[in-house]
Design a protein around this motif. Structure first.
Motif, PDB file in Angstrom:
ATOM      1  N   UNK A  64      -8.095   1.920 -22.938  1.00 16.94           N
ATOM      2  CA  UNK A  64      -8.290   2.889 -21.864  1.00 16.94           C
ATOM      3  C   UNK A  64      -7.515   4.150 -22.192  1.00 16.94           C
ATOM      4  N   UNK A  65      -8.201   5.270 -22.168  1.00 13.09           N
ATOM      5  CA  UNK A  65      -7.553   6.548 -22.424  1.00 13.09           C
ATOM      6  C   UNK A  65      -6.979   7.113 -21.127  1.00 13.09           C
ATOM      7  N   UNK A  66      -5.782   7.688 -21.204  1.00 16.23           N
ATOM      8  CA  UNK A  66      -5.183   8.286 -20.006  1.00 16.23           C
ATOM      9  C   UNK A  66      -6.017   9.459 -19.484  1.00 16.23           C
ATOM     10  N   UNK A  67      -6.085   9.582 -18.179  1.00 17.06           N
ATOM     11  CA  UNK A  67      -6.862  10.649 -17.530  1.00 17.06           C
ATOM     12  C   UNK A  67      -6.391  12.033 -17.987  1.00 17.06           C
ATOM     13  N   UNK A  68      -5.073  12.193 -18.201  1.00 12.15           N
ATOM     14  CA  UNK A  68      -4.529  13.486 -18.640  1.00 12.15           C
ATOM     15  C   UNK A  68      -5.087  13.877 -20.005  1.00 12.15           C
ATOM     16  N   UNK A  69      -5.230  12.896 -20.893  1.00  8.56           N
ATOM     17  CA  UNK A  69      -5.777  13.161 -22.219  1.00  8.56           C
ATOM     18  C   UNK A  69      -7.251  13.525 -22.133  1.00  8.56           C
ATOM     19  N   UNK A  70      -7.997  12.811 -21.311  1.00  8.94           N
ATOM     20  CA  UNK A  70      -9.433  13.079 -21.165  1.00  8.94           C
ATOM     21  C   UNK A  70      -9.681  14.502 -20.664  1.00  8.94           C
ATOM     22  N   UNK A  71      -8.803  15.009 -19.814  1.00 10.45           N
ATOM     23  CA  UNK A  71      -8.960  16.367 -19.296  1.00 10.45           C
ATOM     24  C   UNK A  71      -8.753  17.408 -20.387  1.00 10.45           C
ATOM     25  N   UNK A  72      -7.966  17.093 -21.402  1.00  5.68           N
ATOM     26  CA  UNK A  72      -7.654  18.041 -22.474  1.00  5.68           C
ATOM     27  C   UNK A  72      -8.675  18.032 -23.611  1.00  5.68           C
ATOM     28  N   UNK A  73      -9.335  16.912 -23.807  1.00  6.30           N
ATOM     29  CA  UNK A  73     -10.247  16.775 -24.943  1.00  6.30           C
ATOM     30  C   UNK A  73     -11.543  17.564 -24.734  1.00  6.30           C
ATOM     31  N   UNK A  74     -12.020  18.143 -25.829  1.00  2.00           N
ATOM     32  CA  UNK A  74     -13.294  18.853 -25.833  1.00  2.00           C
ATOM     33  C   UNK A  74     -14.004  18.536 -27.146  1.00  2.00           C
ATOM     34  N   UNK A  75     -15.299  18.696 -27.148  1.00  4.23           N
ATOM     35  CA  UNK A  75     -16.076  18.472 -28.363  1.00  4.23           C
ATOM     36  C   UNK A  75     -15.595  19.452 -29.444  1.00  4.23           C
ATOM     37  N   UNK A  96     -16.325   9.985 -21.270  1.00  3.13           N
ATOM     38  CA  UNK A  96     -15.712   8.789 -21.856  1.00  3.13           C
ATOM     39  C   UNK A  96     -16.480   7.563 -21.413  1.00  3.13           C
ATOM     40  N   UNK A  97     -16.986   6.824 -22.375  1.00  4.54           N
ATOM     41  CA  UNK A  97     -17.675   5.562 -22.112  1.00  4.54           C
ATOM     42  C   UNK A  97     -16.757   4.436 -22.565  1.00  4.54           C
ATOM     43  N   UNK A  98     -15.972   3.944 -21.603  1.00  3.67           N
ATOM     44  CA  UNK A  98     -14.942   2.955 -21.909  1.00  3.67           C
ATOM     45  C   UNK A  98     -15.529   1.682 -22.505  1.00  3.67           C
ATOM     46  N   UNK A 157     -21.690  11.146 -30.382  1.00  5.99           N
ATOM     47  CA  UNK A 157     -20.745  10.203 -29.797  1.00  5.99           C
ATOM     48  C   UNK A 157     -19.587  10.024 -30.774  1.00  5.99           C
ATOM     49  N   UNK A 158     -18.384  10.343 -30.318  1.00  7.37           N
ATOM     50  CA  UNK A 158     -17.185  10.217 -31.128  1.00  7.37           C
ATOM     51  C   UNK A 158     -16.536   8.871 -30.834  1.00  7.37           C
ATOM     52  N   UNK A 159     -16.194   8.104 -31.875  1.00 12.36           N
ATOM     53  CA  UNK A 159     -15.611   6.775 -31.636  1.00 12.36           C
ATOM     54  C   UNK A 159     -14.170   6.867 -31.130  1.00 12.36           C
ATOM     55  N   UNK A 160     -13.775   5.864 -30.372  1.00 22.78           N
ATOM     56  CA  UNK A 160     -12.389   5.685 -29.946  1.00 22.78           C
ATOM     57  C   UNK A 160     -11.946   4.366 -30.555  1.00 22.78           C
ATOM     58  N   UNK A 161     -10.997   4.437 -31.494  1.00 21.87           N
ATOM     59  CA  UNK A 161     -10.545   3.259 -32.223  1.00 21.87           C
ATOM     60  C   UNK A 161      -9.091   2.984 -31.856  1.00 21.87           C
ATOM     61  N   UNK A 162      -8.823   1.808 -31.325  1.00 17.56           N
ATOM     62  CA  UNK A 162      -7.470   1.421 -30.892  1.00 17.56           C
ATOM     63  C   UNK A 162      -6.877   2.470 -29.953  1.00 17.56           C
ATOM     64  N   UNK A 163      -7.692   2.925 -28.999  1.00 14.39           N
ATOM     65  CA  UNK A 163      -7.300   3.930 -27.995  1.00 14.39           C
ATOM     66  C   UNK A 163      -6.965   5.290 -28.591  1.00 14.39           C
TER      67      UNK A 163
END
Length: 56
Positions: A1-12, A21-23, A36-42
């Protein structure tokens, strides 16, 4: 699970657009670029060369 604060900062990295984010799939999706960018080990892998074409 990615922190909400990080998700707000990320951009393509390609178009600088918003990401969804598709958890369950462990992916960050850019609908504008249709990638679609992978999320590996958070850890988001934000490299366009590592992105997969979005299947919708």
């Amino acid at each position: 699970m990615l922190p909400e604060e990080l998700l707000k900062l990320l951009a393509c990295p390609k178009c600088k657009g918003d990401l969804e984010y598709r958890e369950k799939e462990q992916k960050l999706v850019c609908h504008k670029c249709k990638l679609a960018y992978p999320v590996i080990d958070d850890i988001p892998v934000m490299l366009p060369d590592e992105a997969e074409p979005l299947e919708e």
